[in-house]
Enzyme design. Sequence first.
Site, short mmCIF file in Angstrom:
data_model
loop_
_atom_site.label_atom_id
_atom_site.label_comp_id
_atom_site.label_asym_id
_atom_site.label_seq_id
_atom_site.Cartn_x
_atom_site.Cartn_y
_atom_site.Cartn_z
N LYS A 95 0.87 -1.18 0.00
CA LYS A 95 0.00 0.00 0.00
C LYS A 95 0.91 1.23 0.00
O LYS A 95 0.77 2.15 0.81
CB LYS A 95 -0.92 -0.04 1.24
CG LYS A 95 -2.03 0.97 1.26
CD LYS A 95 -3.23 0.60 0.40
CE LYS A 95 -4.24 1.73 0.39
NZ LYS A 95 -5.34 1.56 -0.56
N ASP A 107 -5.62 -3.61 -1.67
CA ASP A 107 -7.08 -3.65 -1.86
C ASP A 107 -7.42 -4.22 -3.24
O ASP A 107 -8.37 -5.02 -3.39
CB ASP A 107 -7.72 -2.28 -1.62
CG ASP A 107 -6.87 -1.11 -2.06
OD1 ASP A 107 -5.67 -1.32 -2.31
OD2 ASP A 107 -7.39 0.01 -2.16
#
Length: 335
Positions: free
Chosen positions: A171, A204
């Site tokens: 991320k 994600d």
Amino acid sequence: MSHTITLIPGDGIGPEVADATKRALQASGARITWEVHNAGAEVAEQRGTTLPPEVLESIRRNKVALKGPIGTPIGKGFKSVNVTLRQELDLYSNVRPIRSLPGVEPRFEGTDIVIVRENTEDLYAGLELMIMPGVAQSIKLITEKCCRRICEYAFQYAERMNRKRVTVVHKANIMKLSDGLLLETFRQVAQGHPRIEPAEVIVDACAMQFVRNANKLDVIVTENLYGDILSDLGAGLVGGLGIVPGANIGSDAAVFEAVHGSAPDIAGKGIANPTALIQSAVMMLHHLKEHEAGAKIERALQHVYGEQAARTTDLGGTLTTKQFTDALCNAIAVA
Ligand code: NAI
């Protein structure tokens, strides 16, 4: 060759699935002497500690352990035995193959993903403090050293197992320093492994890929927390926690354990699925270079899940742990 292995039966369903696993290993012809030591919530009641010192000493001596699940009380109290073992023995690499078995939840027939999860730092480093009443802080610790060795492990694993691609899950668009360090190190390590294709995906987006098109994923390397969450997501894709195995590997020791926990809701009922711990033991056999014994159990699992459609209740069947293990041991004998 005979091997002395530390066995930690664990809490809840641990002793039930550990017994089943011992039977499967015996049927495979692998020569193992078990050194049984327990750890966990039940031990804490008698000994005042969840991890008596002889457990660590035994693993350090034998270098290999098979471990059942250990319950960790939520909130204050004992530190997780799992996290302590990984940190004390520096078991930096947590390898979790997400593989489908014949006829079980065939959402993506042939799913075959391997998650290589960094096992010693990130938000699991245990660096938490109350800054003031009502304000808690957890420190996400990421070091270049740990990023480099986990990326090296993932690429070397991919080479050894004839895999095509290693994808780093991160991320870094938000956590530019910590996840950025992983991403940057991954790119450097990838250059040393030209046979393996490197790829990058944000965590994600990766979660969506698991559900939409899991067959596109190959080997994944990621941080501790993302790897923990994605492993359970992957388990859900291939039939649930009852079947997914795992290995914690360090330079000096290795501890093999299922991804699932102690399952207090079904403990003592004799219905737990032992497949996850048995598949973890198969990984252990390959680690010990007992490839023939490991392959026998693998063939028998394909047979009982495929031709025999043997299923415990978590997979919609009716078999108890013992009935499933009986069927598996019979299949191992002729595999
Ligand atoms: P869990 O994995 O124990 O259970 C989640 C669900 O999956 C439950 O419905 C359970 O019945 C089912 N399940 C799990 N393994 C199964 C099996 N082999 N066969 C059939 N059904 C199975 O997760 P939960 O309830 O969150 O955790 C319980 C305890 O286990 C907690 O104290 C937790 O800290 C600990 N834990 C320990 C782990 C380890 O030792 N490596 C890993 C994960 C949790």
